[in-house]
Scaffold this active site. Sequence first.
Site, PDB file in Angstrom:
ATOM      1  N   ARG A   1      73.705 -95.713 -72.602  1.00  0.00           N
ATOM      2  CA  ARG A   1      74.622 -96.131 -73.678  1.00  0.00           C
ATOM      3  C   ARG A   1      75.317 -97.458 -73.358  1.00  0.00           C
ATOM      4  NH1 ARG A   1      76.334 -89.954 -74.778  1.00  0.00           N
ATOM      5  NH2 ARG A   1      75.063 -89.538 -76.623  1.00  0.00           N
TER       6      ARG A   1
ATOM      7  N   LYS B   1      67.667 -92.296 -80.781  1.00  0.00           N
ATOM      8  CA  LYS B   1      68.159 -92.384 -82.165  1.00  0.00           C
ATOM      9  C   LYS B   1      67.594 -93.608 -82.904  1.00  0.00           C
ATOM     10  CE  LYS B   1      72.510 -89.942 -81.235  1.00  0.00           C
ATOM     11  NZ  LYS B   1      73.963 -89.917 -81.539  1.00  0.00           N
TER      12      LYS B   1
ATOM     13  N   THR C   1      79.761 -90.795 -74.536  1.00  0.00           N
ATOM     14  CA  THR C   1      79.408 -90.874 -75.961  1.00  0.00           C
ATOM     15  C   THR C   1      79.788 -92.235 -76.554  1.00  0.00           C
ATOM     16  OG1 THR C   1      79.856 -88.509 -76.099  1.00  0.00           O
ATOM     17  CG2 THR C   1      79.711 -89.692 -78.187  1.00  0.00           C
TER      18      THR C   1
ATOM     19  N   HIS D   1      70.861 -88.974 -77.956  1.00  0.00           N
ATOM     20  CA  HIS D   1      71.574 -87.694 -77.989  1.00  0.00           C
ATOM     21  C   HIS D   1      71.036 -86.853 -76.844  1.00  0.00           C
ATOM     22  CE1 HIS D   1      73.107 -83.798 -79.309  1.00  0.00           C
ATOM     23  NE2 HIS D   1      71.909 -83.335 -79.003  1.00  0.00           N
TER      24      HIS D   1
ATOM     25  N   ARG E   1      73.029 -86.181 -69.106  1.00  0.00           N
ATOM     26  CA  ARG E   1      74.310 -86.676 -69.607  1.00  0.00           C
ATOM     27  C   ARG E   1      74.843 -87.822 -68.738  1.00  0.00           C
ATOM     28  NH1 ARG E   1      76.326 -84.099 -73.647  1.00  0.00           N
ATOM     29  NH2 ARG E   1      78.520 -84.409 -73.167  1.00  0.00           N
TER      30      ARG E   1
ATOM     31  N   ASN F   1      74.797 -94.831 -80.961  1.00  0.00           N
ATOM     32  CA  ASN F   1      74.903 -94.724 -79.497  1.00  0.00           C
ATOM     33  C   ASN F   1      73.572 -94.391 -78.814  1.00  0.00           C
ATOM     34  OD1 ASN F   1      74.839 -92.050 -80.218  1.00  0.00           O
ATOM     35  ND2 ASN F   1      76.602 -91.434 -78.998  1.00  0.00           N
TER      36      ASN F   1
ATOM     37  N   GLU G   1      68.657 -76.233 -79.262  1.00  0.00           N
ATOM     38  CA  GLU G   1      68.145 -77.520 -79.764  1.00  0.00           C
ATOM     39  C   GLU G   1      66.651 -77.662 -79.473  1.00  0.00           C
ATOM     40  OE1 GLU G   1      70.642 -80.653 -78.208  1.00  0.00           O
ATOM     41  OE2 GLU G   1      72.367 -79.991 -79.391  1.00  0.00           O
TER      42      GLU G   1
ATOM     43  N   TYR H   1      72.980 -80.863 -86.475  1.00  0.00           N
ATOM     44  CA  TYR H   1      74.342 -81.193 -86.049  1.00  0.00           C
ATOM     45  C   TYR H   1      75.385 -80.220 -86.617  1.00  0.00           C
ATOM     46  CZ  TYR H   1      73.435 -85.761 -83.778  1.00  0.00           C
ATOM     47  OH  TYR H   1      73.053 -86.767 -82.921  1.00  0.00           O
TER      48      TYR H   1
ATOM     49  N   PHE I   1      83.628 -87.133 -88.897  1.00  0.00           N
ATOM     50  CA  PHE I   1      82.517 -88.087 -88.882  1.00  0.00           C
ATOM     51  C   PHE I   1      81.172 -87.441 -89.229  1.00  0.00           C
ATOM     52  CE2 PHE I   1      83.425 -86.624 -84.533  1.00  0.00           C
ATOM     53  CZ  PHE I   1      82.203 -86.061 -84.170  1.00  0.00           C
TER      54      PHE I   1
HETATM   55  P1  CMP Z   1      75.664 -87.169 -80.058  1.00  0.00           P
HETATM   56  O1  CMP Z   1      75.515 -86.950 -78.599  1.00  0.00           O
HETATM   57  O2  CMP Z   1      74.433 -87.340 -80.861  1.00  0.00           O
HETATM   58  O3  CMP Z   1      76.487 -85.933 -80.683  1.00  0.00           O
HETATM   59  C1  CMP Z   1      77.276 -86.067 -81.834  1.00  0.00           C
HETATM   60  C2  CMP Z   1      77.467 -87.487 -82.249  1.00  0.00           C
HETATM   61  O4  CMP Z   1      78.562 -87.738 -83.117  1.00  0.00           O
HETATM   62  C3  CMP Z   1      77.754 -88.350 -81.054  1.00  0.00           C
HETATM   63  O5  CMP Z   1      76.591 -88.456 -80.270  1.00  0.00           O
HETATM   64  C4  CMP Z   1      78.230 -89.636 -81.721  1.00  0.00           C
HETATM   65  O6  CMP Z   1      77.168 -90.515 -82.027  1.00  0.00           O
HETATM   66  C5  CMP Z   1      78.815 -89.149 -83.052  1.00  0.00           C
HETATM   67  N1  CMP Z   1      80.243 -89.418 -83.187  1.00  0.00           N
HETATM   68  C6  CMP Z   1      80.793 -90.204 -84.106  1.00  0.00           C
HETATM   69  N2  CMP Z   1      82.130 -90.243 -83.961  1.00  0.00           N
HETATM   70  C7  CMP Z   1      82.434 -89.453 -82.933  1.00  0.00           C
HETATM   71  C8  CMP Z   1      83.653 -89.083 -82.283  1.00  0.00           C
HETATM   72  N3  CMP Z   1      84.839 -89.534 -82.704  1.00  0.00           N
HETATM   73  N4  CMP Z   1      83.589 -88.237 -81.230  1.00  0.00           N
HETATM   74  C9  CMP Z   1      82.379 -87.753 -80.793  1.00  0.00           C
HETATM   75  N5  CMP Z   1      81.189 -88.077 -81.374  1.00  0.00           N
HETATM   76  C10 CMP Z   1      81.218 -88.930 -82.414  1.00  0.00           C
END
Ligand code: CMP
Length: 148
Positions: free
Chosen positions: A110, A17, A99, A123, A93, A120, A134, A57, A65
């Site tokens: 992370r 990212k 996350t 992805h 993962r 973070n 994807e 997304y 969010f």
């Molecule tokens: P990613 O794996 O890119 O998938 C969705 C993204 O939403 C996640 O990483 C986070 O960066 C972002 N995000 C922001 N707030 C939240 C939340 N409360 N729960 C989960 N993902 C979140």
Amino acid sequence: MAQTTTQTVEQTLSIIKPDAVGQNMIGNIIEYFEREGLSVVATKMLHLTAAQGKEFYAVHKERPFFQELVDFITSGPVLIMVLEGENAIARNREIMGATDPQKAAPGTIRADFATSIDRNAVHGSDNKENAKAEISYFFKPNEIFSRA
Ligand code: CMP
């Protein structure tokens, strides 16, 4: 009786990212994948448009969010990769960690590079169906160089 575990070679989508790209951490992050046995079989750098961010997304479009997520993923260039290896979706993962970096296990990407749940660092696809969708969102079949 000896237990047998099923190992399947899979492909999954990984995105480094804008926060991690901006901190010049591309090489450091790819090393986490390679040392755990995943191979980069496709890659491209893109600066996503708002339309691409929303489309990519889309599964999160009802989440509170969503707008911040799109704003962040479009805030700078990202490195998009297809990773391949045994059970690559779950392995990726594990290597990324939770996350929320506060909850990510020590030694995960992370834990080591992310600063918040939004910023973070990486992805990764969360299941087989999303991995397929994807990967095909960003790559044509002839842009992926399987080593399986
Ligand atoms: P990613 O794996 O890119 O998938 C969705 C993204 O939403 C996640 O990483 C986070 O960066 C972002 N995000 C922001 N707030 C939240 C939340 N409360 N729960 C989960 N993902 C979140």
